[in-house]
Design a protein around this motif. Structure first.
Motif, PDB file in Angstrom:
ATOM      1  N   PRO A 236       0.809  -1.226   0.000  1.00  0.00           N
ATOM      2  CA  PRO A 236       0.000   0.000   0.000  1.00  0.00           C
ATOM      3  C   PRO A 236       0.843   1.276   0.000  1.00  0.00           C
ATOM      4  O   PRO A 236       0.411   2.302  -0.522  1.00  0.00           O
ATOM      5  N   TYR A 237       2.052   1.216   0.565  1.00  0.00           N
ATOM      6  CA  TYR A 237       2.894   2.415   0.541  1.00  0.00           C
ATOM      7  C   TYR A 237       3.304   2.743  -0.894  1.00  0.00           C
ATOM      8  O   TYR A 237       3.253   3.907  -1.310  1.00  0.00           O
ATOM      9  N   CYS A 238       3.694   1.745  -1.672  1.00  0.00           N
ATOM     10  CA  CYS A 238       4.051   1.988  -3.079  1.00  0.00           C
ATOM     11  C   CYS A 238       2.827   2.445  -3.879  1.00  0.00           C
ATOM     12  O   CYS A 238       2.952   3.277  -4.783  1.00  0.00           O
ATOM     13  N   GLU A 239       1.644   1.939  -3.531  1.00  0.00           N
ATOM     14  CA  GLU A 239       0.412   2.423  -4.179  1.00  0.00           C
ATOM     15  C   GLU A 239       0.196   3.902  -3.845  1.00  0.00           C
ATOM     16  O   GLU A 239      -0.210   4.687  -4.702  1.00  0.00           O
TER      17      GLU A 239
ATOM     18  N   GLU B 194      13.117  -0.094  -4.630  1.00  0.00           N
ATOM     19  CA  GLU B 194      13.084  -0.272  -6.087  1.00  0.00           C
ATOM     20  C   GLU B 194      12.178   0.770  -6.740  1.00  0.00           C
ATOM     21  O   GLU B 194      12.500   1.311  -7.789  1.00  0.00           O
ATOM     22  N   TRP B 195      11.030   1.042  -6.101  1.00  0.00           N
ATOM     23  CA  TRP B 195      10.106   2.047  -6.628  1.00  0.00           C
ATOM     24  C   TRP B 195      10.801   3.400  -6.674  1.00  0.00           C
ATOM     25  O   TRP B 195      10.769   4.102  -7.690  1.00  0.00           O
ATOM     26  N   LEU B 196      11.427   3.795  -5.575  1.00  0.00           N
ATOM     27  CA  LEU B 196      12.103   5.096  -5.508  1.00  0.00           C
ATOM     28  C   LEU B 196      13.228   5.194  -6.536  1.00  0.00           C
ATOM     29  O   LEU B 196      13.414   6.241  -7.174  1.00  0.00           O
ATOM     30  N   GLU B 197      13.957   4.118  -6.714  1.00  0.00           N
ATOM     31  CA  GLU B 197      15.043   4.117  -7.692  1.00  0.00           C
ATOM     32  C   GLU B 197      14.491   4.219  -9.118  1.00  0.00           C
ATOM     33  O   GLU B 197      15.033   4.948  -9.948  1.00  0.00           O
ATOM     34  N   ARG B 198      13.395   3.511  -9.404  1.00  0.00           N
ATOM     35  CA  ARG B 198      12.797   3.528 -10.745  1.00  0.00           C
ATOM     36  C   ARG B 198      12.420   4.950 -11.157  1.00  0.00           C
ATOM     37  O   ARG B 198      12.624   5.360 -12.297  1.00  0.00           O
ATOM     38  N   TYR B 199      11.852   5.711 -10.227  1.00  0.00           N
ATOM     39  CA  TYR B 199      11.406   7.064 -10.560  1.00  0.00           C
ATOM     40  C   TYR B 199      12.419   8.141 -10.169  1.00  0.00           C
ATOM     41  O   TYR B 199      12.139   9.330 -10.292  1.00  0.00           O
ATOM     42  N   ARG B 200      13.568   7.720  -9.681  1.00  0.00           N
ATOM     43  CA  ARG B 200      14.661   8.627  -9.320  1.00  0.00           C
ATOM     44  C   ARG B 200      14.251   9.651  -8.259  1.00  0.00           C
ATOM     45  O   ARG B 200      14.581  10.830  -8.348  1.00  0.00           O
ATOM     46  N   TRP B 201      13.517   9.167  -7.259  1.00  0.00           N
ATOM     47  CA  TRP B 201      13.169   9.991  -6.114  1.00  0.00           C
ATOM     48  C   TRP B 201      14.198   9.722  -5.030  1.00  0.00           C
ATOM     49  O   TRP B 201      14.626   8.595  -4.823  1.00  0.00           O
TER      50      TRP B 201
ATOM     51  N   ARG C 251      10.929  -3.491  -2.029  1.00  0.00           N
ATOM     52  CA  ARG C 251       9.956  -3.013  -3.019  1.00  0.00           C
ATOM     53  C   ARG C 251       9.914  -1.483  -3.050  1.00  0.00           C
ATOM     54  O   ARG C 251       9.916  -0.873  -4.113  1.00  0.00           O
ATOM     55  N   THR C 252       9.890  -0.850  -1.873  1.00  0.00           N
ATOM     56  CA  THR C 252       9.862   0.612  -1.821  1.00  0.00           C
ATOM     57  C   THR C 252      11.138   1.194  -2.409  1.00  0.00           C
ATOM     58  O   THR C 252      11.087   2.149  -3.189  1.00  0.00           O
TER      59      THR C 252
ATOM     60  N   ASN D  72      11.031   9.003  11.237  1.00  0.00           N
ATOM     61  CA  ASN D  72      12.066   8.058  11.656  1.00  0.00           C
ATOM     62  C   ASN D  72      11.499   6.829  12.345  1.00  0.00           C
ATOM     63  O   ASN D  72      12.229   6.092  12.967  1.00  0.00           O
ATOM     64  N   GLU D  73      10.202   6.616  12.223  1.00  0.00           N
ATOM     65  CA  GLU D  73       9.591   5.440  12.825  1.00  0.00           C
ATOM     66  C   GLU D  73       8.801   4.699  11.755  1.00  0.00           C
ATOM     67  O   GLU D  73       7.574   4.759  11.731  1.00  0.00           O
ATOM     68  N   PRO D  74       9.483   4.015  10.860  1.00  0.00           N
ATOM     69  CA  PRO D  74       8.739   3.339   9.801  1.00  0.00           C
ATOM     70  C   PRO D  74       7.850   2.244  10.379  1.00  0.00           C
ATOM     71  O   PRO D  74       8.260   1.522  11.267  1.00  0.00           O
ATOM     72  N   PRO D  75       6.610   2.177   9.870  1.00  0.00           N
ATOM     73  CA  PRO D  75       5.728   1.129  10.346  1.00  0.00           C
ATOM     74  C   PRO D  75       6.277  -0.239   9.962  1.00  0.00           C
ATOM     75  O   PRO D  75       6.938  -0.377   8.939  1.00  0.00           O
ATOM     76  N   PRO D  76       6.030  -1.263  10.768  1.00  0.00           N
ATOM     77  CA  PRO D  76       6.501  -2.600  10.418  1.00  0.00           C
ATOM     78  C   PRO D  76       5.851  -3.042   9.128  1.00  0.00           C
ATOM     79  O   PRO D  76       4.725  -2.648   8.875  1.00  0.00           O
ATOM     80  N   PRO D  77       6.440  -3.810   8.298  1.00  0.00           N
ATOM     81  CA  PRO D  77       7.819  -4.278   8.387  1.00  0.00           C
ATOM     82  C   PRO D  77       8.767  -3.375   7.622  1.00  0.00           C
ATOM     83  O   PRO D  77       9.185  -3.689   6.540  1.00  0.00           O
ATOM     84  N   HIS D  78       9.084  -2.230   8.183  1.00  0.00           N
ATOM     85  CA  HIS D  78      10.018  -1.257   7.614  1.00  0.00           C
ATOM     86  C   HIS D  78       9.615  -0.847   6.204  1.00  0.00           C
ATOM     87  O   HIS D  78      10.371  -0.959   5.257  1.00  0.00           O
ATOM     88  N   THR D  79       8.396  -0.359   6.115  1.00  0.00           N
ATOM     89  CA  THR D  79       7.777   0.038   4.854  1.00  0.00           C
ATOM     90  C   THR D  79       8.664   0.944   4.020  1.00  0.00           C
ATOM     91  O   THR D  79       8.826   0.748   2.823  1.00  0.00           O
ATOM     92  N   HIS D  80       9.265   1.947   4.649  1.00  0.00           N
ATOM     93  CA  HIS D  80      10.030   2.950   3.915  1.00  0.00           C
ATOM     94  C   HIS D  80      11.337   2.400   3.354  1.00  0.00           C
ATOM     95  O   HIS D  80      11.877   2.952   2.412  1.00  0.00           O
ATOM     96  N   THR D  81      11.857   1.337   3.954  1.00  0.00           N
ATOM     97  CA  THR D  81      13.144   0.805   3.519  1.00  0.00           C
ATOM     98  C   THR D  81      13.029  -0.588   2.921  1.00  0.00           C
ATOM     99  O   THR D  81      14.047  -1.222   2.674  1.00  0.00           O
ATOM    100  N   SER D  82      11.825  -1.039   2.664  1.00  0.00           N
ATOM    101  CA  SER D  82      11.663  -2.376   2.088  1.00  0.00           C
ATOM    102  C   SER D  82      12.270  -2.414   0.685  1.00  0.00           C
ATOM    103  O   SER D  82      12.439  -1.378   0.024  1.00  0.00           O
TER     104      SER D  82
END
Length: 157
Positions: free
Chosen positions: A27-30, A72-79, A69-70, A57-67
């Protein structure tokens, strides 16, 4: 669970998960996809010049911001992600600039149901002027400098 995306000009996207749902990488990537599609017509210059996100600095489990998948998404769009030291709530601009005043606004109010509360939150955000958001962004840099001067200690005690 509320995810807020904003910049110096105002609110870009306010995403509120339905009660009982938890945030994970899917859902975070969505939400990031929604953000990307919201930015395109509103502020196309951001997509050309680059987007920088600051996660709390408190990513929800299971580390949504650093997963994986996330990331890869950030890298794909160069964010890019602005680094945020662990356990530094005074450097999370949404925490000190948005949610404190929102909490004060909601304090003591009673709501019939979740929809009424969500409506009040959306209404409050929609009434904020651009100066409010500009002040929030510009207050971040001096806070970071002060944290560095204090060797990583909290700014507000």
């Amino acid at each position: 669970m509320t995810t807020v995306f904003w910049d110096s000009r105002g609110m870009i996207l306010l995403n509120i998960l339905p009660k009982g749902e938890s945030l994970n990488a899917d859902p975070y990537c969505e939400t990031l996809d929604r953000l990307r599609h919201t930015v395109r017509p509103k502020r196309p210059e951001l997509l050309r010049s680059g987007i920088f996100l600051q996660h709390d600095n408190e990513p929800p489990p299971p580390h949504t911001h650093t997963s994986k998948r996330t990331m890869e998404w950030l890298e794909r769009y160069r964010w890019d992600i602005i680094p945020h030291p662990a356990h530094s709530p005074d450097l999370a601009s949404s925490g000190f600039h948005l949610f404190g005043p929102l909490k004060s606004h909601l304090g003591g109010k009673k709501f019939e149901d979740e929809d009424e509360l969500i409506g009040e939150v959306r209404d409050w955000f929609s009434k904020l002027d651009a100066n409010f958001f500009t002040q929030g962004i510009y207050s971040l840099l001096p806070r970071r400098h002060k944290c560095i001067a204090l060797h990583g200690d909290y700014i507000e005690k």
